[in-house]
Design a protein around this motif. Structure first.
Motif, PDB file in Angstrom:
ATOM      1  N   GLN A 568       0.837  -1.196   0.000  1.00 50.75           N
ATOM      2  CA  GLN A 568       0.000   0.000   0.000  1.00 50.75           C
ATOM      3  C   GLN A 568       0.873   1.246   0.000  1.00 50.75           C
ATOM      4  OE1 GLN A 568      -2.753   0.178   3.228  1.00 50.75           O
ATOM      5  NE2 GLN A 568      -3.855   1.952   2.433  1.00 50.75           N
ATOM      6  N   LYS A 569       0.563   2.169  -0.906  1.00 54.20           N
ATOM      7  CA  LYS A 569       1.311   3.412  -0.952  1.00 54.20           C
ATOM      8  C   LYS A 569       0.955   4.282   0.252  1.00 54.20           C
ATOM      9  CE  LYS A 569       1.879   3.757  -5.963  1.00 54.20           C
ATOM     10  NZ  LYS A 569       1.644   4.598  -7.172  1.00 54.20           N
ATOM     11  N   PRO A 570       1.912   5.075   0.717  1.00 50.75           N
ATOM     12  CA  PRO A 570       1.598   5.956   1.845  1.00 50.75           C
ATOM     13  C   PRO A 570       0.532   6.977   1.463  1.00 50.75           C
ATOM     14  CG  PRO A 570       3.747   6.493   0.904  1.00 50.75           C
ATOM     15  CD  PRO A 570       3.307   5.215   0.270  1.00 50.75           C
ATOM     16  N   LEU A 571      -0.375   7.231   2.387  1.00 52.73           N
ATOM     17  CA  LEU A 571      -1.439   8.210   2.166  1.00 52.73           C
ATOM     18  C   LEU A 571      -1.012   9.541   2.759  1.00 52.73           C
ATOM     19  CD1 LEU A 571      -4.524   5.977   3.025  1.00 52.73           C
ATOM     20  CD2 LEU A 571      -3.634   6.565   0.752  1.00 52.73           C
ATOM     21  N   ILE A 572      -0.906  10.542   1.899  1.00 52.71           N
ATOM     22  CA  ILE A 572      -0.474  11.870   2.343  1.00 52.71           C
ATOM     23  C   ILE A 572      -1.630  12.836   2.138  1.00 52.71           C
ATOM     24  CG2 ILE A 572       1.189  13.738   1.998  1.00 52.71           C
ATOM     25  CD1 ILE A 572       3.187  11.641   1.061  1.00 52.71           C
ATOM     26  N   SER A 573      -2.044  13.458   3.208  1.00 53.65           N
ATOM     27  CA  SER A 573      -3.191  14.370   3.144  1.00 53.65           C
ATOM     28  C   SER A 573      -2.787  15.693   2.494  1.00 53.65           C
ATOM     29  CB  SER A 573      -3.722  14.636   4.554  1.00 53.65           C
ATOM     30  OG  SER A 573      -4.027  13.431   5.213  1.00 53.65           O
ATOM     31  N   ALA A 574      -3.763  16.328   1.839  1.00 55.64           N
ATOM     32  CA  ALA A 574      -3.526  17.669   1.306  1.00 55.64           C
ATOM     33  C   ALA A 574      -3.322  18.632   2.473  1.00 55.64           C
ATOM     34  CB  ALA A 574      -4.713  18.117   0.460  1.00 55.64           C
ATOM     35  N   PRO A 575      -2.387  19.557   2.343  1.00 46.88           N
ATOM     36  CA  PRO A 575      -2.160  20.513   3.439  1.00 46.88           C
ATOM     37  C   PRO A 575      -3.369  21.424   3.637  1.00 46.88           C
ATOM     38  CG  PRO A 575      -0.960  21.183   1.472  1.00 46.88           C
ATOM     39  CD  PRO A 575      -1.534  19.832   1.176  1.00 46.88           C
ATOM     40  N   ILE A 576      -3.555  21.863   4.850  1.00 47.69           N
ATOM     41  CA  ILE A 576      -4.620  22.816   5.138  1.00 47.69           C
ATOM     42  C   ILE A 576      -4.081  24.211   4.859  1.00 47.69           C
ATOM     43  CG2 ILE A 576      -6.170  23.721   6.911  1.00 47.69           C
ATOM     44  CD1 ILE A 576      -5.954  21.006   8.301  1.00 47.69           C
ATOM     45  N   LEU A 577      -4.543  24.803   3.753  1.00 47.62           N
ATOM     46  CA  LEU A 577      -4.028  26.106   3.346  1.00 47.62           C
ATOM     47  C   LEU A 577      -4.745  27.219   4.113  1.00 47.62           C
ATOM     48  CD1 LEU A 577      -3.750  25.518  -0.495  1.00 47.62           C
ATOM     49  CD2 LEU A 577      -1.968  25.297   1.224  1.00 47.62           C
ATOM     50  N   PRO A 578      -4.035  28.290   4.414  1.00 43.70           N
ATOM     51  CA  PRO A 578      -4.634  29.380   5.201  1.00 43.70           C
ATOM     52  C   PRO A 578      -5.733  30.103   4.432  1.00 43.70           C
ATOM     53  CG  PRO A 578      -2.468  30.008   4.395  1.00 43.70           C
ATOM     54  CD  PRO A 578      -2.622  28.559   4.067  1.00 43.70           C
ATOM     55  N   GLN A 579      -6.756  30.519   5.151  1.00 48.31           N
ATOM     56  CA  GLN A 579      -7.845  31.308   4.557  1.00 48.31           C
ATOM     57  C   GLN A 579      -7.503  32.788   4.758  1.00 48.31           C
ATOM     58  OE1 GLN A 579     -10.405  29.753   2.890  1.00 48.31           O
ATOM     59  NE2 GLN A 579      -9.161  27.915   3.284  1.00 48.31           N
ATOM     60  N   THR A 580      -6.481  33.224   4.028  1.00 48.60           N
ATOM     61  CA  THR A 580      -6.002  34.603   4.189  1.00 48.60           C
ATOM     62  C   THR A 580      -5.974  35.293   2.841  1.00 48.60           C
ATOM     63  OG1 THR A 580      -3.720  33.849   3.950  1.00 48.60           O
ATOM     64  CG2 THR A 580      -4.588  33.997   6.201  1.00 48.60           C
ATOM     65  N   SER A 581      -5.612  36.558   2.864  1.00 49.94           N
ATOM     66  CA  SER A 581      -5.443  37.303   1.622  1.00 49.94           C
ATOM     67  C   SER A 581      -3.958  37.272   1.227  1.00 49.94           C
ATOM     68  CB  SER A 581      -5.906  38.748   1.805  1.00 49.94           C
ATOM     69  OG  SER A 581      -5.081  39.412   2.747  1.00 49.94           O
ATOM     70  N   LEU A 582      -3.698  37.650  -0.017  1.00 51.36           N
ATOM     71  CA  LEU A 582      -2.319  37.667  -0.494  1.00 51.36           C
ATOM     72  C   LEU A 582      -1.473  38.664   0.289  1.00 51.36           C
ATOM     73  CD1 LEU A 582      -0.399  36.497  -2.634  1.00 51.36           C
ATOM     74  CD2 LEU A 582      -1.111  38.355  -4.171  1.00 51.36           C
ATOM     75  N   SER A 583      -2.070  39.758   0.677  1.00 53.00           N
ATOM     76  CA  SER A 583      -1.319  40.780   1.405  1.00 53.00           C
ATOM     77  C   SER A 583      -0.819  40.268   2.753  1.00 53.00           C
ATOM     78  CB  SER A 583      -2.180  42.030   1.607  1.00 53.00           C
ATOM     79  OG  SER A 583      -3.340  41.708   2.367  1.00 53.00           O
ATOM     80  N   PRO A 610      -2.636  31.931   0.181  1.00 53.73           N
ATOM     81  CA  PRO A 610      -3.956  31.325  -0.035  1.00 53.73           C
ATOM     82  C   PRO A 610      -3.972  30.597  -1.382  1.00 53.73           C
ATOM     83  CG  PRO A 610      -4.029  33.668  -0.523  1.00 53.73           C
ATOM     84  CD  PRO A 610      -2.647  33.396  -0.019  1.00 53.73           C
ATOM     85  N   ALA A 611      -4.866  29.650  -1.516  1.00 54.35           N
ATOM     86  CA  ALA A 611      -4.966  28.894  -2.764  1.00 54.35           C
ATOM     87  C   ALA A 611      -5.656  29.714  -3.841  1.00 54.35           C
ATOM     88  CB  ALA A 611      -5.731  27.593  -2.522  1.00 54.35           C
ATOM     89  N   GLU A 612      -5.274  29.422  -5.096  1.00 55.87           N
ATOM     90  CA  GLU A 612      -5.929  29.976  -6.281  1.00 55.87           C
ATOM     91  C   GLU A 612      -5.933  31.504  -6.301  1.00 55.87           C
ATOM     92  OE1 GLU A 612      -6.431  27.779  -8.401  1.00 55.87           O
ATOM     93  OE2 GLU A 612      -6.478  25.980  -7.156  1.00 55.87           O
ATOM     94  N   THR A 613      -4.888  32.111  -5.773  1.00 61.98           N
ATOM     95  CA  THR A 613      -4.745  33.568  -5.814  1.00 61.98           C
ATOM     96  C   THR A 613      -3.534  33.912  -6.667  1.00 61.98           C
ATOM     97  OG1 THR A 613      -5.715  33.790  -3.616  1.00 61.98           O
ATOM     98  CG2 THR A 613      -4.448  35.655  -4.442  1.00 61.98           C
TER      99      THR A 613
END
Length: 650
Positions: A568-583, A610-613
């Motif tokens: 079984q391959k190791p299961l790596i969770s997606a990181p919890i990205l901050p809910q912040t602004s780019l600034s 933040p994601a997708e910024t």
């Protein structure tokens, strides 16, 4: 709980996986005792892992630097000079003056054996006990290892095994060519066996130091083929691990590529000592032959091309006044000038001087920069040809980029592939600093700098399953239409596999392949074994060489069996990205040196993005283990997995 540790020439990278979450550490390597850095990295984790998967450049560096054990070569009479003669290939076809690559064993340590086995395995001249006794008397006591390489031993290993029995009461390491590489072509078989023998004492000492430090912790070492094996096997066949470290990065790139649905990748791993590049085209790239420092090696390995251009590569002018970068490296000790101990300017120093790596940060989270003497040093270097310090630093980066671009072209353009059709996958501590310039020069549209880029090879090692490769030359024995003969030969390989894995084939995944060639050719192509093997060969030959001869029945040369233990391959969770602004992720703005001059540049903390910024260049993305540069005219964003994407603005 699993750990992956990659020991390089400059840094040792460590990752620790617990409940799907990763902890990372980066510390300076200890070249005089590589095990010390491995054990130090483990001590920084909160608890002992269940198992360790390790990659190392110890074998690679030993070959490159010729820091090997004194080895004796026992060879069939009349073939004492085979390694010095080689194949007479000219690596630089138009060079008027070339330096021949010296053999690993000097002529005085080569000893002829009075025996002869024929091409079909028949004994033409028996090996007698008297000749063996005379041979043993002539061996110097100072040797540490013995390579036994007799003609056609892949057909009949009887004489090699007889010599093995005679030597077993000595304290020497012994390598038999019939065990290391049971394939034809004496130069490659002998060279690979000699490399294995010369590496054995070196790697045995390293494996012993690791085992003593790890106590009862299970540990596997990554092989050049992308699989992993136990330390005891590495001590016996270290030649299979000469690309151990770089293989982890390619494995990681393939795992991320599959996760994202991106199966055509150009991977670039830039560390402190060298840069490793590879082309992934919908599968892991495998090859069976390579050269390291001019030494032919014929073992299954991932297709990786290495150049001596890393963050620690030393800058200098040659006799003609041209600026050179590497291959010499400042390594971990003394390191670049900005580390505070070195005397030589390096690529990393150029990045620091231009402001791309800012003063005040700590590399790896624990190494403080000392850039005070860089301006004076670059000014002195530029005086010789009338350039300013800034121009010298920019020129050094341009030369380093040119070397890496050439390497990327070797694995793509020279293989008939257009780099523009691939995603540039950059990692390593310094890879992200050069990604935009390389993409622009190669016409590549998108760049991916993965999460944990600075320790990515160690991350990729977590995905290295237990794999072993087996091969057997059947030239003259088997033909495509003779299914029973081919099946019987494969059964010999299957028995070796079951013995090595200590289980039945039903518990293993097996891949059957065969090397084919047209009559009169000297080299083969590898295709899957099956009823369409010859058809597949014709098609592959036409794809690579633009012609085929379907009316001609190809010769069957070597059978190959690749065996994997499913897991079984190791299961790596997606990181919890901050809910912040780019600034909120902006650390500061400073002027940074580019070809167009000094420009005000934003510096961001990657962990706070933040994601997708969208981030507009010029910008620098900082993290503890690596730095990424977004050039003017480029834009970047972070996806939900924490991977950084960069592309040129429309």
């Amino acid at each position: 709980m699993f750990a992956g540790i990659d020991t390089g020439g400059t840094f040792t990278d460590c990752v620790y996986l617990q409940a799907g979450k990763l902890l990372v550490e980066k510390l300076l390597s200890t070249p005089e005792n590589p095990a010390q850095a491995v054990l130090a990295g483990l001590s920084r984790f909160p608890s002992q892992p269940q198992a360790l998967i390790h990659g190392t450049t110890v074998a690679t560096n030993a070959l490159l630097e010729r820091k090997l054990a004194r080895t004796a070569l026992l060879v069939s009479a009349g073939f004492k000079d085979i390694l010095q003669i080689g194949r007479q290939n000219r690596p630089e076809l138009y060079a008027l003056h070339t330096e021949p690559v010296g053999a690993l064993i000097p002529r005085e340590d080569c000893f002829e054996v009075s025996e002869r086995i024929g091409s079909q395995g028949e004994i033409l001249e028996p090996l007698t006990e008297e000749s063996v006794a005379r041979l043993l008397q002539g061996l110097p006591s100072e040797i540490e290892s013995v390579a036994i390489c007799l003609l056609f031993s892949y057909r009949n290993p009887e004489h090699e095994e007889m010599l093995l029995r005679a030597l077993q009461n000595r304290s020497w390491s012994i390598s038999l060519s019939s065990q290391i590489l049971p394939e034809y072509r004496e130069v490659e078989r002998f060279s690979t066996t000699v490399a294995n023998a010369a590496l054995q004492p070196v790697m045995q000492r390293y494996m012993l130091a690791l085992k003593q430090g790890l106590l009862e912790l299970p540990c596997r070492l990554v092989q050049s083929n992308g699989g992993s094996i136990a330390l005891e096997e590495v001590a016996e066949q270290p030649v299979r691990c000469v690309l151990s470290g770089p293989a982890g990065g390619v494995l990681g790139a393939w795992e991320v590529g599959q996760q994202l649905g991106k199966l055509r990748l150009l991977s670039l791993d830039m560390g402190g000592t060298s840069t490793d590049v590879s082309l992934i085209n919908e599968s892991l790239p495998l090859q069976t032959e390579t050269q390291i420092s001019g030494i032919p090696l014929k073992v299954p390995m991932l297709a990786i091309h290495t150049v001596g251009a890393g963050g620690g590569s030393i800058l200098r002018y040659d006799a003609g006044g041209a600026l050179r970068v590497g291959p010499e490296s400042a390594g971990a000790d003394p390191g670049p000038l900005c580390y505070g101990k070195g005397q030589d300017l390096t690529v990393t120093d150029a990045q620091v001087f231009l402001g791309r790596i800012p003063e005040g940060i700590q590399l790896g989270g624990n190494l403080s920069l000392k850039p005070q003497g860089l301006e004076r040093a670059f000014t002195e270097l530029g005086k010789a040809i009338g350039l300013t310090a800034e121009k010298v630093a920019l020129g050094a980066l341009a030369v380093a980029n040119a070397r890496m671009e050439r390497a990327l072209r070797v694995v793509s353009v020279e293989k008939g592939e257009n780099p523009a059709d691939y995603l540039l996958f950059c990692f390593g501590g310094a890879g992200g600093l050069h990604a935009c310039e390389l993409a622009r020069s190669l016409g590549i549209k998108q760049i991916l700098i993965p999460a944990y880029a600075g320790v990515f090879s160690a991350w990729g090692m977590l995905f290295a399953p237990e794999i072993r490769d087996f091969s057997l030359t059947v030239l003259g024995e088997c033909k495509g239409g003779d299914y029973q003969a081919v099946r019987a030969a494969f059964q010999r390989l299957e028995l070796r596999a079951q013995k090595a894995f200590k289980t039945s084939l039903e518990c293993l995944d097996c891949v059957y392949q065969v090397d084919l060639r047209y009559p009169g050719q000297s080299y083969e192509l590898t295709v899957a074994w099956g009823p369409h093997a010859e058809t597949d060969f014709h098609e592959k030959h036409a794809q690579l060489h633009h012609f085929s001869r379907p009316e001609s029945s190809p010769e069957w040369v070597t059978l190959r069996l690749r065996v994997t233990r499913p897991g079984q391959k190791p299961l790596i969770s997606a990181p919890i990205l901050p809910q912040t602004s780019l600034s909120e992720a902006l650390l500061f703005s400073r002027t940074v040196g580019f070809d167009s001059g000094r420009l005000e540049t934003a510096f961001y903390q990657r962990a706070a993005l933040p994601a997708e910024t969208l981030i507009q260049g010029p910008a620098v993305i900082l993290e503890e283990t690596s730095t990424s540069l977004v050039l003017p005219g480029f834009e970047a964003w972070l996806d939900g997995w924490g991977h950084l994407w960069i592309q040129e603005q429309a």
